[in-house]
Enzyme design. Sequence first.
Site, mmCIF file in Angstrom:
data_model
loop_
_atom_site.group_PDB
_atom_site.id
_atom_site.type_symbol
_atom_site.label_atom_id
_atom_site.label_comp_id
_atom_site.label_asym_id
_atom_site.label_seq_id
_atom_site.Cartn_x
_atom_site.Cartn_y
_atom_site.Cartn_z
ATOM 1 N N LYS A 8 0.823 -1.220 0.000
ATOM 2 C CA LYS A 8 0.000 0.000 0.000
ATOM 3 C C LYS A 8 0.850 1.261 0.000
ATOM 4 O O LYS A 8 0.495 2.263 -0.621
ATOM 5 C CB LYS A 8 -0.936 0.001 1.215
ATOM 6 N N LYS A 61 -7.984 -9.576 -9.312
ATOM 7 C CA LYS A 61 -9.161 -9.718 -8.462
ATOM 8 C C LYS A 61 -10.160 -8.599 -8.738
ATOM 9 O O LYS A 61 -9.770 -7.465 -9.056
ATOM 10 C CB LYS A 61 -8.759 -9.670 -6.972
ATOM 11 N N LYS A 70 -13.025 -2.646 -6.084
ATOM 12 C CA LYS A 70 -13.746 -1.385 -6.186
ATOM 13 C C LYS A 70 -12.850 -0.249 -6.656
ATOM 14 O O LYS A 70 -13.330 0.802 -7.070
ATOM 15 C CB LYS A 70 -14.378 -1.016 -4.845
#
Length: 342
Positions: free
Chosen positions: A119, A203, A206
């Site tokens: 991240k 995957k 969103k």
Amino acid sequence: MNDAGTHTRRVFSGVQPSGNLHLGNYLGAVKRFVEMQEEDFDTLYCMVDLHAITVWQDPEELTNATRELAAAFMACGLDPKKSILFNQSQVPTHAELGWIFNCVGRVGWLNRMTQFKDKAGKNAEKMSVGLYSYPTLMAADILVYHATHVPVGEDQKQHLELTRDIAMKFNNDFKCPGFFPETEPIIEGAATRVMSLRDGSKKMSKSDPSDLSRINLIDSAEDIAKKIRKAKTDPEPLPESADGLAERPEAKNLVGIYSALSGQSVDAVLGEWGGKQFGEFKPALADLSVEMVAPIAVEMNRLLADPAEIDRILGDGANRAAEIAEPILAETYKHVGLLRSR
């Protein structure tokens, strides 16, 4: 806790309220949550809003996203009478135990957490301290309820291993064997790993810029059908067995979605559709997806029309969660030697 080292069978899981819950979340997690509330477990499902603020959140959007996630949980079948549904920030014991675990966990352990590296990338120095210590708060989320089982995907397995390490170190450091359980993972099944409708190697997410890549649980029946029709495929007919899907990620994804929504095995799906073209299969998948997913959006919209009732349910859930957590935290304070009069 009952006798030393034995604990009530209890499931805890938390999901960040960041909006746009999609089919991958449903098949990979929430559908299993619903099943577990009917099994031999106490079940607690949490909107982890304190984890959400480890990166910047617009305050109004965070409030709305928390309610939307609660509505999605209930629309998918989680019953607030059978499971405890609540948002994390309403139960302060999470943050209190999180600080204690910051003092039990080791910097070297957190340095090995790959999700922070993924991240943060090259901007680690600019990330919040909260994002770095996220795994110790996650450990507190779980262990403040003495949860014995946690449903996790591949991306959270390392954090659950850290939770087990913290539990063992606490029990050893403060000479209270068995106080915190060594929580067991419940790993998602292969059939529930849902990939992007535009790229079968990624995957469903969103954060994908293309809305056509995912089916959102709030999507209308028309949008669901359109996204399935436009889903990427290859020119070959469907294979006769699962082995034939190995090098065909888009075909494998669509067959997996059909399998998960219908409750049939992949082999059973291919027994029916093997040898047929996607021109025949996709309309059937669209119909099945609309049948199984569209009612969720209808119920979500009904629930979201009454935000006060959602807030009441979350408040009630927080009170019930606190009844479990408070005695465990009080015992934790005693083990550590912290004075606590309440």
